[in-house]
Scaffold this motif. Structure first.
Motif, PDB file in Angstrom:
ATOM      1  N   GLU A  16     -13.743  -5.018  24.000  1.00 53.37           N
ATOM      2  CA  GLU A  16     -12.596  -5.784  23.537  1.00 53.37           C
ATOM      3  C   GLU A  16     -11.325  -5.117  24.025  1.00 53.37           C
ATOM      4  N   ALA A  17     -10.514  -5.850  24.767  1.00 52.53           N
ATOM      5  CA  ALA A  17      -9.282  -5.281  25.302  1.00 52.53           C
ATOM      6  C   ALA A  17      -8.122  -5.405  24.328  1.00 52.53           C
ATOM      7  N   LEU A  18      -8.062  -6.529  23.616  1.00 51.22           N
ATOM      8  CA  LEU A  18      -6.921  -6.794  22.739  1.00 51.22           C
ATOM      9  C   LEU A  18      -7.390  -7.522  21.487  1.00 51.22           C
ATOM     10  N   ARG A  19      -6.916  -7.045  20.335  1.00 51.57           N
ATOM     11  CA  ARG A  19      -7.211  -7.736  19.082  1.00 51.57           C
ATOM     12  C   ARG A  19      -5.963  -7.775  18.206  1.00 51.57           C
ATOM     13  N   LEU A  20      -5.660  -8.942  17.691  1.00 52.38           N
ATOM     14  CA  LEU A  20      -4.590  -9.117  16.717  1.00 52.38           C
ATOM     15  C   LEU A  20      -5.208  -9.563  15.403  1.00 52.38           C
ATOM     16  N   GLU A  21      -4.807  -8.928  14.324  1.00 55.24           N
ATOM     17  CA  GLU A  21      -5.316  -9.268  12.999  1.00 55.24           C
ATOM     18  C   GLU A  21      -4.163  -9.697  12.100  1.00 55.24           C
ATOM     19  N   ASP A  22      -4.103 -10.998  11.826  1.00 54.23           N
ATOM     20  CA  ASP A  22      -3.121 -11.566  10.900  1.00 54.23           C
ATOM     21  C   ASP A  22      -1.703 -11.070  11.202  1.00 54.23           C
ATOM     22  N   VAL A  23      -1.319 -11.145  12.464  1.00 54.14           N
ATOM     23  CA  VAL A  23      -0.017 -10.622  12.882  1.00 54.14           C
ATOM     24  C   VAL A  23       1.087 -11.610  12.512  1.00 54.14           C
ATOM     25  N   ARG A  24       2.105 -11.086  11.853  1.00 59.08           N
ATOM     26  CA  ARG A  24       3.255 -11.886  11.434  1.00 59.08           C
ATOM     27  C   ARG A  24       4.530 -11.223  11.939  1.00 59.08           C
ATOM     28  N   LYS A  25       5.501 -12.053  12.270  1.00 62.85           N
ATOM     29  CA  LYS A  25       6.817 -11.551  12.651  1.00 62.85           C
ATOM     30  C   LYS A  25       7.862 -12.462  12.043  1.00 62.85           C
ATOM     31  N   VAL A  26       8.672 -11.888  11.149  1.00 66.72           N
ATOM     32  CA  VAL A  26       9.693 -12.649  10.437  1.00 66.72           C
ATOM     33  C   VAL A  26      11.061 -12.099  10.808  1.00 66.72           C
ATOM     34  N   TYR A  27      11.960 -12.995  11.155  1.00 62.14           N
ATOM     35  CA  TYR A  27      13.341 -12.631  11.451  1.00 62.14           C
ATOM     36  C   TYR A  27      14.245 -13.152  10.333  1.00 62.14           C
ATOM     37  N   GLY A  28      15.378 -12.481  10.146  1.00 59.96           N
ATOM     38  CA  GLY A  28      16.344 -12.924   9.157  1.00 59.96           C
ATOM     39  C   GLY A  28      16.102 -12.290   7.800  1.00 59.96           C
ATOM     40  N   THR A  29      16.934 -12.678   6.843  1.00 60.12           N
ATOM     41  CA  THR A  29      16.867 -12.133   5.490  1.00 60.12           C
ATOM     42  C   THR A  29      16.535 -13.244   4.505  1.00 60.12           C
ATOM     43  N   ALA A  30      16.398 -12.884   3.253  1.00 51.31           N
ATOM     44  CA  ALA A  30      16.037 -13.849   2.209  1.00 51.31           C
ATOM     45  C   ALA A  30      16.990 -15.043   2.238  1.00 51.31           C
ATOM     46  N   GLY A  31      16.415 -16.225   2.227  1.00 49.77           N
ATOM     47  CA  GLY A  31      17.213 -17.442   2.285  1.00 49.77           C
ATOM     48  C   GLY A  31      17.449 -17.937   3.691  1.00 49.77           C
ATOM     49  N   ASN A  32      17.208 -17.075   4.664  1.00 54.02           N
ATOM     50  CA  ASN A  32      17.409 -17.477   6.059  1.00 54.02           C
ATOM     51  C   ASN A  32      16.328 -16.841   6.929  1.00 54.02           C
ATOM     52  N   ARG A  33      15.100 -16.901   6.436  1.00 58.11           N
ATOM     53  CA  ARG A  33      13.989 -16.257   7.127  1.00 58.11           C
ATOM     54  C   ARG A  33      13.279 -17.248   8.048  1.00 58.11           C
ATOM     55  N   VAL A  34      12.937 -16.758   9.244  1.00 57.91           N
ATOM     56  CA  VAL A  34      12.219 -17.571  10.220  1.00 57.91           C
ATOM     57  C   VAL A  34      10.951 -16.825  10.612  1.00 57.91           C
ATOM     58  N   ALA A  35       9.803 -17.484  10.447  1.00 59.15           N
ATOM     59  CA  ALA A  35       8.524 -16.872  10.821  1.00 59.15           C
ATOM     60  C   ALA A  35       8.213 -17.215  12.275  1.00 59.15           C
ATOM     61  N   ALA A  36       8.492 -16.283  13.185  1.00 60.16           N
ATOM     62  CA  ALA A  36       8.191 -16.512  14.597  1.00 60.16           C
ATOM     63  C   ALA A  36       6.696 -16.460  14.851  1.00 60.16           C
ATOM     64  N   LEU A  37       6.001 -15.604  14.102  1.00 60.03           N
ATOM     65  CA  LEU A  37       4.534 -15.557  14.121  1.00 60.03           C
ATOM     66  C   LEU A  37       4.056 -15.634  12.679  1.00 60.03           C
ATOM     67  N   ASP A  38       3.054 -16.485  12.446  1.00 65.30           N
ATOM     68  CA  ASP A  38       2.636 -16.760  11.078  1.00 65.30           C
ATOM     69  C   ASP A  38       1.129 -16.552  10.942  1.00 65.30           C
ATOM     70  N   GLY A  39       0.714 -15.283  10.972  1.00 72.95           N
ATOM     71  CA  GLY A  39      -0.694 -14.957  10.761  1.00 72.95           C
ATOM     72  C   GLY A  39      -1.582 -15.230  11.959  1.00 72.95           C
ATOM     73  N   VAL A  40      -1.230 -14.666  13.091  1.00 74.03           N
ATOM     74  CA  VAL A  40      -2.003 -14.876  14.320  1.00 74.03           C
ATOM     75  C   VAL A  40      -3.116 -13.837  14.425  1.00 74.03           C
ATOM     76  N   SER A  41      -4.334 -14.317  14.614  1.00 72.19           N
ATOM     77  CA  SER A  41      -5.489 -13.443  14.839  1.00 72.19           C
ATOM     78  C   SER A  41      -6.201 -13.898  16.105  1.00 72.19           C
ATOM     79  N   LEU A  42      -6.567 -12.944  16.955  1.00 69.52           N
ATOM     80  CA  LEU A  42      -7.299 -13.281  18.175  1.00 69.52           C
ATOM     81  C   LEU A  42      -8.007 -12.042  18.695  1.00 69.52           C
ATOM     82  N   SER A  43      -8.987 -12.274  19.560  1.00 71.52           N
ATOM     83  CA  SER A  43      -9.732 -11.193  20.204  1.00 71.52           C
ATOM     84  C   SER A  43      -9.981 -11.578  21.647  1.00 71.52           C
ATOM     85  N   LEU A  44      -9.590 -10.700  22.581  1.00 65.22           N
ATOM     86  CA  LEU A  44      -9.756 -10.980  24.005  1.00 65.22           C
ATOM     87  C   LEU A  44     -10.649  -9.913  24.629  1.00 65.22           C
TER      88      LEU A  44
END
Length: 266
Positions: A16-44
């Motif tokens: 396995e070269a690459l594995r992501l487990e429930d990866v999330r990336k949130v920008y901004g603060t409370a009330g103005n949050r944007v989830a650019a990644l919302d629980g991404v899991s994969l295996s390559l």
């Protein structure tokens, strides 16, 4: 060469070269949050070529940056070649991890204009504190068709040639995974085809693993598989893609996302 060549009969895609487990990336603060990644899991698997596609704002570049260690996810884990991406380390540890295991090819070639082709290619080895093997660097450059351009500056090369220098630079350290961010976006059709063939050859002959973000169905057709991203989530995949099949899938991606939302009760 583009790396240590596989021995005859040695399988590609072991491990396995690459594995992501429930990866999330949130920008901004409370009330103005944007989830650019919302629980991404994969295996390559090792020795595969994967394209990542999706509409603008789907999270493609964020996915690549988090997977490659250019940005830290808000949550979840990333593993490259079985090792967690700079687990518990600071920026110095993350930089070291990238230099040891990861290669990059960007749309804008990011060559240093005052360095020659040879100097640009060997720079990652110097930055990593590794022995600079000029003979091997020459072999890599010869394999990408630049044996007669070793002492040229980037400004003396065409766009396609500069991107081939960038590929040689990414491969000279023998990384576990090579990430490409729209690597053909600034090239004409012929140069783009040559660059994609080089990336595919690095996988087929030398067992590298390539992950490429692209908006181009033709570019995606060079990959073994395409992952489709929308609203920060993986919403589908396509094996052994053709340009026509990828374009068709992209056309109906919004409908597919809506069906998944309805099924999930969102």
């Amino acid at each position: 060469m583009l790396g240590s060549r596989r021995r005859a009969g040695e399988p590609v895609g072991t491990g396995e070269a690459l594995r992501l487990e429930d990866v999330r990336k949130v920008y901004g603060t409370a009330g103005n949050r944007v989830a650019a990644l919302d629980g991404v899991s994969l295996s390559l698997p090792t020795g595969t070529f994967t394209a990542v596609m999706g509409p603008s704002g789907s999270g493609k570049s964020t996915l690549l940056q988090c997977a490659a260690g250019l940005d830290r996810p808000t949550g979840g884990r990333v593993y490259v070649d079985g090792a967690e991406l700079a687990a518990g380390g600071g920026e110095a540890a993350l930089t070291k991890f990238r230099r040891q295991r990861i290669g990059f090819v960007f749309q804008q070639f990011n060559l240093l204009p005052t360095l020659t082709v040879m100097q640009n290619v060997t720079l990652p080895l110097k930055l990593a504190g590794r022995k600079v093997d000029r003979a091997r660097a020459r072999e890599v450059l010869a394999r990408v068709g630049l044996a007669d351009r070793l002492h040229h500056l980037p400004a003396e090369l065409s766009g396609g040639q500069q991107q081939r220098v960038a590929i040689a630079r990414a491969l000279v350290t023998e990384p576990k995974v090579v990430f490409g961010d729209e690597p053909t976006g600034a090239l004409d059709t012929r140069s783009a085809r040559e660059v994609l063939e080089l990336l595919r050859e690095s996988v087929r002959l030398y067992g590298r693993t390539v992950v490429m973000v692209t908006h181009d169905p033709v570019a995606a057709s060079y990959a073994d598989a395409v992952l489709f991203l929308a609203d920060g989530r993986l919403v589908g995949s396509l094996q052994t893609p053709t340009a026509e099949a990828v374009a068709e899938r992209m056309t109906h991606l919004a409908d597919e996302v809506e069906r998944q939302r309805v099924a999930a009760g969102v």
